[in-house]
Write an enzyme that holds these catalytic residues in place. Structure first.
Site, PDB file in Angstrom:
ATOM      1  N   MET A   2      75.623  94.540  15.183  1.00  0.00           N
ATOM      2  CA  MET A   2      75.965  93.123  15.338  1.00  0.00           C
ATOM      3  C   MET A   2      76.310  92.856  16.804  1.00  0.00           C
ATOM      4  SD  MET A   2      77.685  91.878  11.838  1.00  0.00           S
ATOM      5  CE  MET A   2      79.332  92.441  12.147  1.00  0.00           C
ATOM      6  N   GLY A   3      75.811  93.697  17.702  1.00  0.00           N
ATOM      7  CA  GLY A   3      76.100  93.522  19.127  1.00  0.00           C
ATOM      8  C   GLY A   3      77.504  93.974  19.469  1.00  0.00           C
TER       9      GLY A   3
ATOM     10  N   SER B 242      84.196  97.345  17.719  1.00  0.00           N
ATOM     11  CA  SER B 242      84.109  96.092  18.486  1.00  0.00           C
ATOM     12  C   SER B 242      85.415  95.314  18.364  1.00  0.00           C
ATOM     13  CB  SER B 242      82.953  95.238  17.971  1.00  0.00           C
ATOM     14  OG  SER B 242      81.788  96.013  17.948  1.00  0.00           O
TER      15      SER B 242
ATOM     16  N   GLN C 213      80.830 101.253   3.868  1.00  0.00           N
ATOM     17  CA  GLN C 213      79.528 100.643   4.183  1.00  0.00           C
ATOM     18  C   GLN C 213      78.418 101.704   4.099  1.00  0.00           C
ATOM     19  OE1 GLN C 213      78.624  97.715   7.404  1.00  0.00           O
ATOM     20  NE2 GLN C 213      77.921  99.487   8.533  1.00  0.00           N
TER      21      GLN C 213
ATOM     22  N   GLY D 122      80.294 104.021  20.351  1.00  0.00           N
ATOM     23  CA  GLY D 122      79.966 104.377  18.962  1.00  0.00           C
ATOM     24  C   GLY D 122      78.514 104.027  18.639  1.00  0.00           C
ATOM     25  N   HIS D 123      78.074 102.847  19.094  1.00  0.00           N
ATOM     26  CA  HIS D 123      76.667 102.459  18.856  1.00  0.00           C
ATOM     27  C   HIS D 123      75.717 103.385  19.619  1.00  0.00           C
ATOM     28  CE1 HIS D 123      78.804  98.533  18.168  1.00  0.00           C
ATOM     29  NE2 HIS D 123      78.053  98.589  17.088  1.00  0.00           N
TER      30      HIS D 123
ATOM     31  N   GLN E 167      78.206  88.410   5.789  1.00  0.00           N
ATOM     32  CA  GLN E 167      79.200  89.466   5.536  1.00  0.00           C
ATOM     33  C   GLN E 167      80.587  89.091   6.040  1.00  0.00           C
ATOM     34  OE1 GLN E 167      76.816  92.305   8.057  1.00  0.00           O
ATOM     35  NE2 GLN E 167      78.829  93.158   8.529  1.00  0.00           N
TER      36      GLN E 167
END
Ligand code: PAF
Length: 282
Positions: A30-31, A186, A153, A36-37, A61
């Site tokens: 989600m940007g 984030s 998730q 971590g990404h 969500q």
């Protein structure tokens, strides 16, 4: 890196990679990207010749309109980071393309979505599975990579893919942490400096629980260690401590004789943070 503003361009880019015989790994985001990404991208790159990503702040969500509106949007920086990490193509679609006029299909894990964090955030996991199903259909990757930090998730997505017979491998990637142990998220950018320092109590609690977690130790004792460590931090408002079976998410009681998942959440100045760890023998 090809920046695709619609799904046709993204599918065309992927078709080009496939035409050269390359395997494709997908990282959905989600940007507001952080290390971590990038760990997800690195894991995907280790397995595949091509890595593609998506940046889409998925409205379905978010329970709360304010949470959606204030979600950090840092597209220029995100693109720089993905480019530097060696991503081959990124999709940044409009909401109206992902959810076209008259859209009425939802994808939901009917039980897993409604336990634990699903009780605190009604509809959240339905939004996640619906959008992830769409993104998997659009990209049709060989594998898709998700962080272990968002443990429920990850398990919900695994269950969806299994139940729908989707031909994609779901890969869980270990949580990346700040030097003081705080799991990267984030949401951390929304913390005041004081709350940011306090939030390290979550990983301290997991460390303490793991240190306690010997063979046949009472689960209640581990639960107590987690609660005491978090409650010792005055800025933390403990929201949940769950010790569950990693597959069914049923609560585990009695003595520690097998692998269990610890899932904890607490608010710091109104910002909800989560963390998790698997402990115990396999
Ligand atoms: O983990 C996230 O960033 C989101 O939940 C995901 C998987 C990209 C779906 O919107």
């Amino acid at each position: 890196m090809q920046v695709c503003r619609n799904t046709t361009a993204f599918r065309d880019a992927i078709a080009g990679f496939r035409a050269s015989g390359d395997g494709v790994g997908l990282v959905t985001t989600m940007g507001a990207l952080h290390a971590g990404h990038l760990a997800l991208v690195a894991a995907a790159k280790a397995d595949h010749a091509r890595v593609v990503a998506t940046i889409f702040v998925n409205p379905t969500q978010f329970g709360d309109r304010t949470d959606l509106d204030t979600y950090p949007r840092t597209e220029a920086q995100d693109l720089q980071m993905l480019r530097a990490a060696g991503v081959d193509a990124v999709l940044i679609p409009e909401v109206a393309e992902i959810y076209p006029e008259g859209d009425e299909t939802i994808v939901e894990t009917t039980r897993l979505a409604h336990v634990l964090h699903g009780q605190v955030r009604p509809g959240h996991f339905r939004g996640v599975t619906t959008v992830v199903a769409k993104l998997l259909n659009i990209a049709q990757p060989d594998a898709a990579y998700f962080g272990e930090k968002d443990y429920q998730q990850l398990q919900v997505i695994r269950r969806m893919v299994r139940d729908l017979h989707s031909p994609v491998r779901i890969v869980g990637v270990p949580t990346v942490r700040e030097p003081d142990g705080l799991a990267m998220s984030s949401r951390n950018t929304r913390l005041t400096p004081e709350d940011r320092a306090a939030a390290a109590c979550l990983s301290r609690a997991l460390d303490a629980a793991e240190a306690e977690a010997g063979w046949r130790v009472p689960i209640d004792r581990i639960d107590q260690v987690l609660r005491t460590t978090i409650n010792r931090e005055p800025r933390a408002a403990l929201r949940a401590v769950d010790i569950v079976d990693p597959d069914s998410f049923d609560p585990v009681r009695g003595l520690l004789t097998r692998k269990v998942a610890i899932m904890i959440s607490a608010e710091f100045g109104g910002v909800l943070l989560i963390d998790q760890r698997e402990i115990g023998p396999d």
